[in-house]
Design an enzyme around this catalytic site. Structure first.
Site, short mmCIF file in Angstrom:
data_model
loop_
_atom_site.label_atom_id
_atom_site.label_comp_id
_atom_site.label_asym_id
_atom_site.label_seq_id
_atom_site.Cartn_x
_atom_site.Cartn_y
_atom_site.Cartn_z
N ASP A 30 -0.20 2.26 8.25
CA ASP A 30 -0.77 1.52 9.38
C ASP A 30 0.07 1.59 10.65
O ASP A 30 -0.42 1.29 11.74
CB ASP A 30 -0.98 0.05 9.00
CG ASP A 30 -1.88 -0.11 7.79
OD1 ASP A 30 -2.83 0.70 7.65
OD2 ASP A 30 -1.66 -1.02 6.99
N ARG A 39 0.93 -4.89 -5.57
CA ARG A 39 1.08 -6.20 -4.96
C ARG A 39 1.84 -7.07 -5.96
O ARG A 39 1.79 -6.82 -7.16
CB ARG A 39 -0.29 -6.83 -4.67
CG ARG A 39 -1.30 -5.92 -4.02
CD ARG A 39 -1.05 -5.69 -2.56
NE ARG A 39 -1.87 -4.58 -2.07
CZ ARG A 39 -1.70 -4.02 -0.88
NH1 ARG A 39 -0.74 -4.41 -0.06
NH2 ARG A 39 -2.46 -3.02 -0.49
N ASP A 50 2.22 -0.34 11.80
CA ASP A 50 2.19 -1.61 12.53
C ASP A 50 3.50 -2.38 12.49
O ASP A 50 3.55 -3.56 12.82
CB ASP A 50 1.04 -2.49 12.01
CG ASP A 50 1.15 -2.72 10.50
OD1 ASP A 50 2.02 -2.10 9.86
OD2 ASP A 50 0.36 -3.52 9.96
N ARG A 57 -5.54 -1.81 8.82
CA ARG A 57 -5.37 -3.26 8.60
C ARG A 57 -5.71 -4.02 9.88
O ARG A 57 -6.86 -3.94 10.31
CB ARG A 57 -3.96 -3.58 8.10
CG ARG A 57 -4.05 -4.45 6.85
CD ARG A 57 -2.72 -4.72 6.21
NE ARG A 57 -1.57 -4.57 7.05
CZ ARG A 57 -0.46 -5.32 6.96
NH1 ARG A 57 -0.38 -6.24 6.03
NH2 ARG A 57 0.56 -5.10 7.74
N THR A 84 4.28 2.62 5.46
CA THR A 84 2.89 2.15 5.51
C THR A 84 2.11 3.09 6.41
O THR A 84 2.62 3.54 7.43
CB THR A 84 2.78 0.72 6.06
OG1 THR A 84 1.42 0.51 6.50
CG2 THR A 84 3.69 0.47 7.24
N ASP A 86 5.38 -5.03 6.12
CA ASP A 86 5.94 -6.33 6.45
C ASP A 86 5.88 -7.32 5.29
O ASP A 86 6.81 -8.10 5.10
CB ASP A 86 5.33 -6.92 7.74
CG ASP A 86 3.82 -6.97 7.69
OD1 ASP A 86 3.24 -6.66 6.63
OD2 ASP A 86 3.23 -7.32 8.71
N GLY A 135 0.83 -1.20 0.00
CA GLY A 135 0.00 0.00 0.00
C GLY A 135 0.86 1.25 0.00
O GLY A 135 1.80 1.35 0.78
#
Lengths: 337, 337, 337, 337
Positions: free
Chosen positions: D131, D75, D133, D175, D129, D106, D14
């Protein structure tokens, strides 16, 4: 009508948000009619120096949202000379240009008329200036964005002004017209608008005293900030000097901000993107049917054609009803508090 | 611990976005512990003049997103006098305040320490200033918003600078520190950052020549704008003077913008809202357990307590690695083009 | 004319940015003429429940820049009953209201006309809706802000769409009209606009095939994103369903976004602040000279008066030239790539 | 150390605002050390298909302020196959790449490790990212912008929620982590945050009842909106379903908004530009001294190196103190009203 035309575009004078949107529309419309579209770089200098290149569709991808102008802009003093005009025309002839579209303000249109006097091609002007001072169109490309940029900035200034119940003088662009200052002043609920519509520099002394008196009255009666919006090129010495005068002569603590060039840039608002798109498409359609020596503008929400020579005769004035409402209702109300 | 406390809050010094978020967090935390929360208006003046009022939860509804400070701020020269301090303390005693939280910068903390010398209540400081110059915290409330406001403004200036391949000098706030100027300069890809980290006014003459040389080189080699970010209170005469020097001594056309007070206002960014919320909650919790004479700050992403007396000793410096990266990699790269 | 009037205001239906600016202008104008200004809360419910309060000048300080409406809004099914209308009128009579100004859309005006049938006071409507679907005015208060909010959101979506050369379907508000969708689509250079102007749900099957074909062609010929702007309440099942259809029937990977309520909020842009200010002042002036049963709007940049009964007869259509330009020039160009 | 290196960059997964700033910093740092810098397009697909090109300094001019990624992202399922990995390595070998920098999350790092198993070049990951995370760094490139985009959107939603005293459920990205939801919830003064930190789907039934009870209590006691911030991939059926449940089971009128992809785009905020710049410079410096198999991140405001293999083992959790403050102070306060 079916001839394959070669259309050149340039942007000239102060850049304005939406110029890229106009360029994109012209390129797409040329593509639709299978015309060649030639970009001229750095304003009229690009004509004089033959700094040009074909504009492909890919070049205008994702530029509708960009400020500035991909063709670059510039002042061009050479165009005020016979030699300069001739050099520009030489390029137009050598490159077999059929029509020239110039996006700019009144100075740019004066240059365009000088070229048109001696060149047989078609010439079309599109109003591109944040100042909105072109007669013949209700709005110029860039004006809506400039006033929104200014109100967003002033909203921030209002936060800090409120925190200190402080007087702020904010000077706005507009060259010699009050379109930006007056509209922004109304939109920001300015306690005072000092603009071409309601002030002449000869009244500075009286205005200063009146302003000081009003600020005293306001600040005595309530907790609050006091915002003065000032058109550039109007108050003798500008915002900084006005702030000093209030301090020195009336012991009023006030801050001055000159908003400056942020008003020229930024992603164009919807109005400027749509106006630029309509005018860009319209310019190519006008050329297609053989028109020339026109500026395309918007009046009463419709695209209109105006003789280029007319657009440079007068500056456009700010809507009278708005000025009256501000002076008679909004400002008087403020004073009566 | 179970005593019902009465906690007063004031905001002092230059206002900063996020002050309202801190006030809200304090009010909510007081409500949680069933404490009374008293708002003091116009900074320390509100203590001196007993301009105070209970802050109910409804008052802080929908203020997390507002710039400025609902408690108003102000400079307070009286607090530098014995009489002023005594008057402030009189109000605290008369109103039976148990603890005072001050959101402000080092000047505000100096005032707070003066009060604490003679008042038995607890005192807590929260770092609230756009300048980020307080030692003991990585970030002050308001800094993140100020640099974002500045980069949004400079992004707009970059648009018009690019259109004209022009040199711009943009002067930023920061008082006597370069946190704003340096971070904004990096974030805006400024071709030059003139800040406290890499420049001393005594070097002005050399710097001017070096700058001119570099601008010549840049503009010869490529079409492009050249952006100089300048910290305020650093270059003799400021941005306007630097622009004049480049014009007069080196015939370089350049524009100067002083961003000014827009950097103080506006809706706080997430970082400032969250930091202010954490610190506001932390301040009430610190008071709850009897702490005093502390500033709460954030270091390494954790809330920390620092002796108030320490925070006013030194100014904090800009991250060295960032300065090194800028000077050795990013700036040299620009020069090598 | 010199009677001291008592004027009530309410906001009704979907809120729109600029409603606060209109309220402010009305309050200031009332102050100018020394009229009382009464705020009615929660739309017509406030009339039915006598939830009203005098609006002082201080209440409208610093609200010109705020989204939402300080008077709150609400749907009011009771007003469609005789009892409801009678209760509303009872309040108007009991409170000795001379005139009622309602800021809202066509549903709100229908309610106002129901009241006017049995109440002797003056009634004035101001067009306040993001949808811009009211006949008799070129622009409604809130429309300009809504389309700018949408283009800012879509500009962000375009970033990620470009990164993945991906197809996005973005569904916009507008109730049963395409003003938002069509204008935003043009302003965002959408590859496809599916709006009331150019699509009927009965054509869904054909359109789906055509869309898929075009997307294949686009994505084969060049790296790029493909943006479809879709009006709400138009495509059977909405944006989510359209995205699924493209995936299932044509194996086209695409993402759907429903922009939703962000389009209703936010600080109003200059256009909405100025329009609301002009209309608010105009409403009080119209009441002053005894007018009633009118909506004030803006046509060709001038304030106009339209019979309220006319405004609810038809929806306004999107500018034909814009639709034609989009369909004939911009869209075809895209297809020819 | 003096060897002229050839460094390839790609962006994967992303896209996140600030990826362009990282690319720029890498290109400038390569230029500084006289290294060649190769751009790989469309993520790992560009390696597999040899879709690469040299990145000149001009290419990264004026991209620090742009969202998305000029190298495009994608992707790449092929990289999960042996053949795909081998094809990628073939390109790296054929093009004589010395080092590969991957900006992503990741999944992207897993792919990078697969390549590193069989390729002798250096590999460096940068955390990109929205996110946030990734373990091993306090912040990922893009997170700060994403939460600011979300709070600006929710501030607008709050305007309309307030106008109607209405309940809104706003679903945010993230996510499988709550960094975005929790931070945005705190920053927007959400009345409820339903995120991974404080909720498990198995508790949905109880939570629904508790939520309904609280909304009743809130709305009885005062005029106000009620905002629920919900992490995506958490509530069974998502925001739309939660809204329906509240309506059907508890007769609570509420609106649901799924913010969606606007959170991925937009001009990066200062934090992301500066972080990306530091990490980009750091990556080239790490390669210069022979390092490999590392992710560069930021911890406690310093650049740190973490084994790539460590970063993909766990997700990072949200700051515990913030969670505790929200649950114990801020949320309880709201409930006590």
């Amino acid at each position: 009508m079916n001839k394959k035309l070669k259309i050149a575009i340039l942007t000239s004078g102060g850049d304005a948000p939406g110029m890229n949107a106009a360029i994109r529309a012209i390129v797409l419309a040329c593509n639709r009619y299978n015309y060649d579209c030639i970009g001229v770089y750095h304003g009229y200098n690009g004509l004089i120096n033959a700094d040009i290149a074909k504009l492909k569709i890919e070049a205008v991808n994702n530029i509708i949202q960009q400020g500035g102008t991909l063709l670059k802009s510039a002042r061009c003093p050479e165009l005020r000379t016979k030699t300069g005009v001739q050099q520009a025309i030489n390029t137009l002839i050598k490159e077999q240009i059929d029509a020239l579209i110039v996006i700019g303000g009144d100075g740019s249109f004066t240059g365009l008329l000088a070229i048109a006097e001696q060149w047989r091609g078609q010439v079309i002007g599109l109003p591109g200036t944040i100042d909105n001072d072109l007669d013949g169109t209700d709005y110029t490309i860039g004006f809506a964005t400039a006033i929104n940029t200014a109100i967003e900035a002033i909203d921030k200034i209002r936060d800090t002004a409120n925190a200190f119940d402080r007087v702020f003088i904010v000077e706005l662009m507009g060259r010699n017209s009050g379109h930006i200052a007056f509209n922004v002043g109304v939109a920001c609920a300015a306690e005072q608008i000092i603009s071409f519509e309601n002030f002449h520099p000869s009244q500075a002394e009286d205005k200063l005293a009146e302003l000081a008196e009003e600020i005293y009255a306001e600040q005595k009666s309530k907790d609050n900030s006091y915002l003065v919006v000032l058109a550039e090129n109007l108050w003798p010495g500008g915002a900084m000097h006005l702030a000093e005068q209030l301090k020195e002569q009336f012991n009023i603590d006030c801050a001055a901000c000159v908003l400056g060039h942020i008003q020229r840039g930024g992603s164009p608002v919807a109005k400027d993107r749509i106006l630029a798109t309509k005018l860009g498409v319209g310019a190519v359609q006008a050329i297609k049917v053989g028109k020339s020596l026109l500026m395309l503008g918007e009046r009463d929400n419709e695209i209109v054609e105006v003789a280029l020579s007319e657009t440079i005769k007068h500056s456009k004035t700010v809507n009278e009803n708005l000025v009256a409402a501000q002076q008679n209702i909004l400002a008087l109300t403020a004073r009566s508090n």
